[in-house]
Design an enzyme around this catalytic site. Structure first.
Site, PDB file in Angstrom:
ATOM      1  N   ASP A   7      73.227  19.445   4.312  1.00 34.27           N
ATOM      2  CA  ASP A   7      72.971  18.389   5.297  1.00 34.27           C
ATOM      3  C   ASP A   7      73.141  16.992   4.713  1.00 34.27           C
ATOM      4  O   ASP A   7      73.256  16.822   3.494  1.00 34.27           O
ATOM      5  CB  ASP A   7      71.561  18.554   5.903  1.00 34.27           C
ATOM      6  CG  ASP A   7      70.507  18.922   4.857  1.00 34.27           C
ATOM      7  OD1 ASP A   7      70.713  18.603   3.667  1.00 34.27           O
ATOM      8  OD2 ASP A   7      69.492  19.518   5.223  1.00 34.27           O
TER       9      ASP A   7
ATOM     10  N   ASP B 214      57.895  22.116   8.516  1.00 30.02           N
ATOM     11  CA  ASP B 214      57.973  22.658   9.881  1.00 30.02           C
ATOM     12  C   ASP B 214      58.812  23.935   9.954  1.00 30.02           C
ATOM     13  O   ASP B 214      59.171  24.375  11.045  1.00 30.02           O
ATOM     14  CB  ASP B 214      58.502  21.594  10.857  1.00 30.02           C
ATOM     15  CG  ASP B 214      59.963  21.207  10.580  1.00 30.02           C
ATOM     16  OD1 ASP B 214      60.571  21.752   9.627  1.00 30.02           O
ATOM     17  OD2 ASP B 214      60.496  20.368  11.328  1.00 30.02           O
TER      18      ASP B 214
ATOM     19  N   HIS C 153      61.843  24.437   8.769  1.00 32.23           N
ATOM     20  CA  HIS C 153      63.304  24.302   8.862  1.00 32.23           C
ATOM     21  C   HIS C 153      64.010  24.774   7.603  1.00 32.23           C
ATOM     22  O   HIS C 153      63.469  24.698   6.504  1.00 32.23           O
ATOM     23  CB  HIS C 153      63.721  22.861   9.229  1.00 32.23           C
ATOM     24  CG  HIS C 153      63.490  21.832   8.169  1.00 32.23           C
ATOM     25  ND1 HIS C 153      63.309  20.491   8.458  1.00 32.23           N
ATOM     26  CD2 HIS C 153      63.428  21.902   6.817  1.00 32.23           C
ATOM     27  CE1 HIS C 153      63.163  19.807   7.343  1.00 32.23           C
ATOM     28  NE2 HIS C 153      63.225  20.639   6.339  1.00 32.23           N
TER      29      HIS C 153
ATOM     30  N   GLU D 145      65.692  22.138  12.876  1.00 35.52           N
ATOM     31  CA  GLU D 145      64.313  21.914  13.282  1.00 35.52           C
ATOM     32  C   GLU D 145      63.874  22.968  14.304  1.00 35.52           C
ATOM     33  O   GLU D 145      64.715  23.671  14.874  1.00 35.52           O
ATOM     34  CB  GLU D 145      64.185  20.507  13.873  1.00 35.52           C
ATOM     35  CG  GLU D 145      64.603  19.386  12.916  1.00 35.52           C
ATOM     36  CD  GLU D 145      63.655  19.174  11.745  1.00 35.52           C
ATOM     37  OE1 GLU D 145      63.082  20.149  11.232  1.00 35.52           O
ATOM     38  OE2 GLU D 145      63.472  18.006  11.331  1.00 35.52           O
TER      39      GLU D 145
HETATM   40  P1  PGA Z   1      61.040  19.584  -0.212  1.00 37.40           P
HETATM   41  O1  PGA Z   1      61.936  19.767   1.091  1.00 37.40           O
HETATM   42  O2  PGA Z   1      61.696  20.403  -1.295  1.00 37.40           O
HETATM   43  O3  PGA Z   1      61.107  18.126  -0.481  1.00 37.40           O
HETATM   44  O4  PGA Z   1      59.677  20.095   0.135  1.00 37.40           O
HETATM   45  C1  PGA Z   1      62.376  21.011   1.501  1.00 37.40           C
HETATM   46  C2  PGA Z   1      62.979  20.936   2.880  1.00 37.40           C
HETATM   47  O5  PGA Z   1      62.554  20.096   3.701  1.00 37.40           O
HETATM   48  O6  PGA Z   1      63.877  21.749   3.174  1.00 37.40           O
END
Ligand code: PGA
Length: 261
Positions: A67, A136, A138, A143
């Site tokens: 992404d 969340d 994802h 999302e």
């Molecule tokens: P993080 O993010 O490693 O900063 O917890 C993971 C994500 O949102 O996929």
């Protein structure tokens, strides 16, 4: 879905990096799907050390990131292109021309998604996709509510994701509210998926993704439908799993994990 719990974060990270490095050793021209986020920084640290020690050669590797924020260019310190250069690509012998992220500045959003999918297909598909999970649930920026057959496209982020990531922006309100992301369907097309989950703050969502129902409300749960997914957790992130004893049993007994125990 295979689930491996390692006692410490460092051991979970080490195992993830070794699996990626072993993929590259077995297939030097492999296509890696890569992820960003705080969790992955330690994985890339290990891969950089292995590359510098001559243990793994990235010269023929092609990569596709999950992404990119819409509106951020490659020189923006908060873009994922910048993150990848800073944490990995600048420090290993990968040919940067073979590293791909969606273009956050693309004017035609629809075309950007279609072209990114075509690039993945032209490369022959992704051998191993590395993933983290958001608070969340994802994967990528898919999302809650994302179609489980979605492809690369522009996506509005949730307030949960916004709160999780705006702390990296200065000022926090400058964080984009939209991003390009591979779809859940794109991710499910990878030959193998490695999902790394660390830390107590991920324990609840990890249990929902791994042991809960398959639902677009937790897009990581779609990996239950993938035939070759391994989820690697540290003990803190695994705290709410109910089948821990079985997962440990499999890791202790399956011959394929012998060299990783
Ligand atoms: P993080 O993010 O490693 O900063 O917890 C993971 C994500 O949102 O996929």
């Amino acid at each position: 879905m295979e689930v491996i719990i390692r006692p410490t974060t460092a051991q979970a990270v080490e195992l993830t990096a070794r699996l990626l490095a072993d993929t590259v050793k077995a297939k030097p021209a492999c296509k890696l799907g890569l992820a960003t986020g705080a969790t992955m920084e330690a994985v890339y640290d290990v891969l950089v050390k292995m590359n510098k020690a001559g243990e793994v050669d990235f010269s023929q590797v092609t990569s596709f990131n999950l992404d990119e924020y819409i509106g951020l260019g490659p020189d923006d310190v908060n873009s994922y292109r910048y993150y990848m250069n800073h944490h990995l690509f600048d420090h290993i012998n990968i040919d940067k021309r073979n590293t791909h992220l969606p273009n956050g500045l693309a004017e035609d959003e629809l075309a950007e998604g279609i072209n990114y999918e075509a690039d993945i297909e032209d490369a022959g598909g992704i051998d191993v996709q590395l993933l983290g999970i958001g608070n969340d649930g994802h994967v990528g920026f898919n999302e809650p509510g994302s179609s489980l057959s979605s492809r690369t496209r522009a996506k509005s982020l949730t307030p949960v994701t916004y709160r999780q990531n705006c702390v990296y922006f200065n000022p926090p309100e400058s964080m984009p509210k939209r991003a390009f992301t591979m779809g859940v369907g794109t991710i499910l097309d990878a030959n193998r998926v490695i999902l790394l989950i660390t830390g107590a703050r991920k324990a609840e969502i990890a249990a929902r993704a791994i042991e809960g129902p398959v639902t677009s409300m937790v897009t990581a749960s779609a990996l239950q439908m993938h035939p070759n997914t391994v989820v690697i957790l540290d003990a803190d992130a695994a705290a709410q799993l109910t089948l821990k004893e079985y997962y440990d049993w499999v890791f202790a007994n399956e011959p394929k994990w012998k060299n990783y125990r």
